[in-house]
Design a protein around this motif. Structure first.
Motif, PDB file in Angstrom:
ATOM      1  N   ASP A   1      78.262  65.704 -36.024  1.00 23.33           N
ATOM      2  CA  ASP A   1      77.289  64.884 -36.751  1.00 23.33           C
ATOM      3  C   ASP A   1      77.944  63.643 -37.340  1.00 23.33           C
ATOM      4  N   TYR A   2      79.168  63.790 -37.864  1.00 23.22           N
ATOM      5  CA  TYR A   2      79.834  62.648 -38.489  1.00 23.22           C
ATOM      6  C   TYR A   2      80.341  61.647 -37.446  1.00 23.22           C
ATOM      7  N   ILE A   3      80.701  62.136 -36.261  1.00 17.31           N
ATOM      8  CA  ILE A   3      81.039  61.198 -35.185  1.00 17.31           C
ATOM      9  C   ILE A   3      79.815  60.352 -34.849  1.00 17.31           C
ATOM     10  N   ASP A   4      78.656  61.011 -34.733  1.00 21.04           N
ATOM     11  CA  ASP A   4      77.429  60.283 -34.412  1.00 21.04           C
ATOM     12  C   ASP A   4      77.053  59.310 -35.525  1.00 21.04           C
ATOM     13  N   GLY A   5      77.263  59.741 -36.787  1.00 26.17           N
ATOM     14  CA  GLY A   5      76.813  58.933 -37.909  1.00 26.17           C
ATOM     15  C   GLY A   5      77.764  57.826 -38.313  1.00 26.17           C
ATOM     16  N   PHE A   6      79.087  58.068 -38.159  1.00 22.70           N
ATOM     17  CA  PHE A   6      80.058  57.117 -38.705  1.00 22.70           C
ATOM     18  C   PHE A   6      81.100  56.646 -37.701  1.00 22.70           C
ATOM     19  N   GLY A   7      81.074  57.209 -36.508  1.00 27.03           N
ATOM     20  CA  GLY A   7      81.870  56.698 -35.402  1.00 27.03           C
ATOM     21  C   GLY A   7      83.335  56.504 -35.716  1.00 27.03           C
ATOM     22  N   ALA A   8      83.844  55.283 -35.446  1.00 21.71           N
ATOM     23  CA  ALA A   8      85.261  54.976 -35.592  1.00 21.71           C
ATOM     24  C   ALA A   8      85.743  55.141 -37.025  1.00 21.71           C
ATOM     25  N   PHE A   9      84.855  54.891 -37.980  1.00 24.54           N
ATOM     26  CA  PHE A   9      85.233  55.040 -39.381  1.00 24.54           C
ATOM     27  C   PHE A   9      85.684  56.480 -39.655  1.00 24.54           C
ATOM     28  N   TYR A  10      84.915  57.450 -39.152  1.00 24.67           N
ATOM     29  CA  TYR A  10      85.238  58.868 -39.341  1.00 24.67           C
ATOM     30  C   TYR A  10      86.418  59.286 -38.471  1.00 24.67           C
ATOM     31  N   LEU A  11      86.444  58.824 -37.233  1.00 23.87           N
ATOM     32  CA  LEU A  11      87.474  59.254 -36.286  1.00 23.87           C
ATOM     33  C   LEU A  11      88.872  58.783 -36.674  1.00 23.87           C
ATOM     34  N   ASP A  12      88.965  57.709 -37.469  1.00 20.77           N
ATOM     35  CA  ASP A  12      90.268  57.168 -37.839  1.00 20.77           C
ATOM     36  C   ASP A  12      91.167  58.233 -38.469  1.00 20.77           C
ATOM     37  N   GLN A  13      90.614  59.059 -39.341  1.00 17.62           N
ATOM     38  CA  GLN A  13      91.414  60.101 -39.986  1.00 17.62           C
ATOM     39  C   GLN A  13      91.971  61.077 -38.953  1.00 17.62           C
ATOM     40  N   ILE A  14      91.132  61.489 -38.025  1.00 18.14           N
ATOM     41  CA  ILE A  14      91.522  62.498 -37.040  1.00 18.14           C
ATOM     42  C   ILE A  14      92.527  61.931 -36.047  1.00 18.14           C
ATOM     43  N   GLN A  15      92.292  60.712 -35.590  1.00 18.94           N
ATOM     44  CA  GLN A  15      93.160  60.089 -34.582  1.00 18.94           C
ATOM     45  C   GLN A  15      94.584  59.894 -35.079  1.00 18.94           C
ATOM     46  N   ASN A  16      94.768  59.718 -36.363  1.00 19.52           N
ATOM     47  CA  ASN A  16      96.079  59.380 -36.908  1.00 19.52           C
ATOM     48  C   ASN A  16      96.760  60.534 -37.629  1.00 19.52           C
ATOM     49  N   ALA A  17      96.181  61.714 -37.590  1.00 16.88           N
ATOM     50  CA  ALA A  17      96.761  62.873 -38.268  1.00 16.88           C
ATOM     51  C   ALA A  17      97.966  63.414 -37.512  1.00 16.88           C
ATOM     52  N   GLY A  18      98.919  63.959 -38.262  1.00 15.29           N
ATOM     53  CA  GLY A  18     100.010  64.714 -37.657  1.00 15.29           C
ATOM     54  C   GLY A  18      99.711  66.198 -37.643  1.00 15.29           C
ATOM     55  N   LEU A  19      98.927  66.647 -38.639  1.00 11.70           N
ATOM     56  CA  LEU A  19      98.511  68.042 -38.746  1.00 11.70           C
ATOM     57  C   LEU A  19      97.039  68.077 -39.108  1.00 11.70           C
ATOM     58  N   ILE A  20      96.254  68.858 -38.367  1.00 13.50           N
ATOM     59  CA  ILE A  20      94.825  69.015 -38.636  1.00 13.50           C
ATOM     60  C   ILE A  20      94.545  70.473 -38.980  1.00 13.50           C
ATOM     61  N   LEU A  21      93.963  70.669 -40.162  1.00  9.27           N
ATOM     62  CA  LEU A  21      93.575  72.002 -40.612  1.00  9.27           C
ATOM     63  C   LEU A  21      92.056  72.063 -40.677  1.00  9.27           C
ATOM     64  N   LEU A  22      91.477  73.120 -40.138  1.00  8.91           N
ATOM     65  CA  LEU A  22      90.026  73.241 -40.003  1.00  8.91           C
ATOM     66  C   LEU A  22      89.445  74.078 -41.134  1.00  8.91           C
ATOM     67  N   SER A  23      88.330  73.611 -41.685  1.00 10.13           N
ATOM     68  CA  SER A  23      87.642  74.378 -42.720  1.00 10.13           C
ATOM     69  C   SER A  23      86.258  74.790 -42.243  1.00 10.13           C
ATOM     70  N   ASN A  24      85.696  75.804 -42.921  1.00  6.39           N
ATOM     71  CA  ASN A  24      84.365  76.345 -42.632  1.00  6.39           C
ATOM     72  C   ASN A  24      84.259  76.930 -41.227  1.00  6.39           C
ATOM     73  N   LEU A  25      85.354  77.500 -40.748  1.00  5.66           N
ATOM     74  CA  LEU A  25      85.338  78.138 -39.427  1.00  5.66           C
ATOM     75  C   LEU A  25      84.374  79.317 -39.376  1.00  5.66           C
ATOM     76  N   GLU A  26      84.172  79.961 -40.533  1.00  2.87           N
ATOM     77  CA  GLU A  26      83.283  81.125 -40.556  1.00  2.87           C
ATOM     78  C   GLU A  26      81.831  80.750 -40.281  1.00  2.87           C
ATOM     79  N   GLN A  27      81.531  79.455 -40.300  1.00  2.81           N
ATOM     80  CA  GLN A  27      80.161  79.010 -40.082  1.00  2.81           C
ATOM     81  C   GLN A  27      79.816  78.831 -38.600  1.00  2.81           C
ATOM     82  N   VAL A  28      80.811  78.961 -37.709  1.00  3.11           N
ATOM     83  CA  VAL A  28      80.554  78.745 -36.287  1.00  3.11           C
ATOM     84  C   VAL A  28      81.009  79.966 -35.488  1.00  3.11           C
ATOM     85  N   SER A  29      80.419  80.151 -34.332  1.00  2.99           N
ATOM     86  CA  SER A  29      80.803  81.257 -33.457  1.00  2.99           C
ATOM     87  C   SER A  29      82.151  80.952 -32.805  1.00  2.99           C
ATOM     88  N   LYS A  30      82.747  81.966 -32.204  1.00  2.00           N
ATOM     89  CA  LYS A  30      84.035  81.782 -31.526  1.00  2.00           C
ATOM     90  C   LYS A  30      83.907  80.777 -30.387  1.00  2.00           C
TER      91      LYS A  30
END
Length: 311
Positions: A128-157
């Protein structure tokens, strides 16, 4: 002096991570908390006894750039830290925060080096945030060295695996931890940090490329604060928070606060479009200022929101 940056979009879980991570660090650590809203809150929620400098009512990469430069210099001179851990505003670009560190190095003559770029990512909001904010949102992810995921319990395997594959396409070089980091032992979390690559460039090298981003957070997002909220039970507070999903309040992306619940009880809450959490923190509040609510979003209807929470 080492700089570590713990980034992530609104409500991803940055402060939760810091409360787990900071006690594991050796040496002398200080923290900079940047709040986009016009009152500070996250600094009061850091559970460990670390020096915390709060910068609020804007982003350290744009409207608060000078305050940030001076803040780093003050912390360096007062505490002589081994490291500064920075939690930027949830709406700040990671590249812009790196450049802000470069400006502080150049303008204030501070000997600093950026090591870890850690991003907390709410997996339920990724698409949803990619659709809503595009490059602005993706900048954090593209430049990370470590990505930790939250709210995994809200989605299926199956959904989790699909979304992680999409995240890897955005940043194939980052270390992505696919399980719940909140359940990790301290030694395992530190080992995970060691596995991620340190930031390689000098932040001063390319800081002139974007001295002020053409679409800074101030142009896209707005915020409001309420400091005299009415007393609410946990049920009343949850009802108000679920109400924020109604379009009549604007597009509310993040709400958080500490409010009185009557009988001397105190409630802390977190809201994103997918998560509503209310917790009684009466036994741990320890002088924290209550009646403090921060709302961040786009096209906020401030009058309607005020009526929802105020007396």
């Amino acid at each position: 002096m080492e700089i570590q940056i713990v980034s992530g979009f609104l409500g991803a879980g940055k402060t939760t991570f810091l409360n787990k991570y900071l006690p594991l660090l050796d040496g002398n650590t200080v923290v900079i908390e940047n709040e986009f809203g016009d009152v500070g809150l996250d600094g009061e929620l850091i559970q460990e006894d670390f020096p915390v400098k709060e910068l609020y009512a804007g982003c350290i990469c744009c409207s608060l750039a000078l305050d940030f430069q001076k803040g780093i210099k003050e912390l360096a001179e007062q505490f002589h830290p081994d490291r500064i851990v920075i939690e930027p505003s949830g709406v700040g670009r990671l590249t812009d925060v790196v450049k802000a560190c470069g400006r502080a190095k150049e303008k204030e003559g501070i000997d600093l080096r950026i090591t870890k770029l850690i991003v907390i990512l709410d997996i339920t909001e990724f698409e949803d945030y990619i659709d809503g904010f595009g490059a602005f949102y993706l900048d954090q992810i593209q430049n990370a060295g470590l990505i930790l995921l939250s709210n995994l319990e809200q989605v299926s395997k199956e959904e989790k695996n699909r979304l992680i594959s999409e995240i890897r396409e955005v940043n194939p070089d980052a270390v992505i931890y696919e399980d719940d980091w909140r359940k990790m032992e301290g030694a395992a979390l530190l080992e995970l940090l060691d596995m991620s690559e340190d930031y390689e460039n000098d932040p001063e090298d390319d800081m002139e490329e974007i001295m002020m981003s053409p679409a800074s957070a101030d142009k896209i997002f707005s915020s409001m604060s309420i400091e005299n909220a009415r007393e609410m039970t946990a049920h009343e507070l949850e009802k108000a928070l679920y109400g924020l999903k109604d379009e009549k309040y604007g597009k509310v992306l993040r709400a958080k606060g500490i409010v009185k619940a009557g009988g001397g009880r105190v409630l802390h809450f977190d809201f994103t479009p997918s998560i509503v959490e209310v917790a009684d923190i009466s036994d741990t509040v320890k002088g924290t200022k209550v009646d403090k609510i921060i709302i961040i979003g786009c096209n906020l209807n401030e009058t309607a929101i005020w009526e929802l929470f105020s007396i």
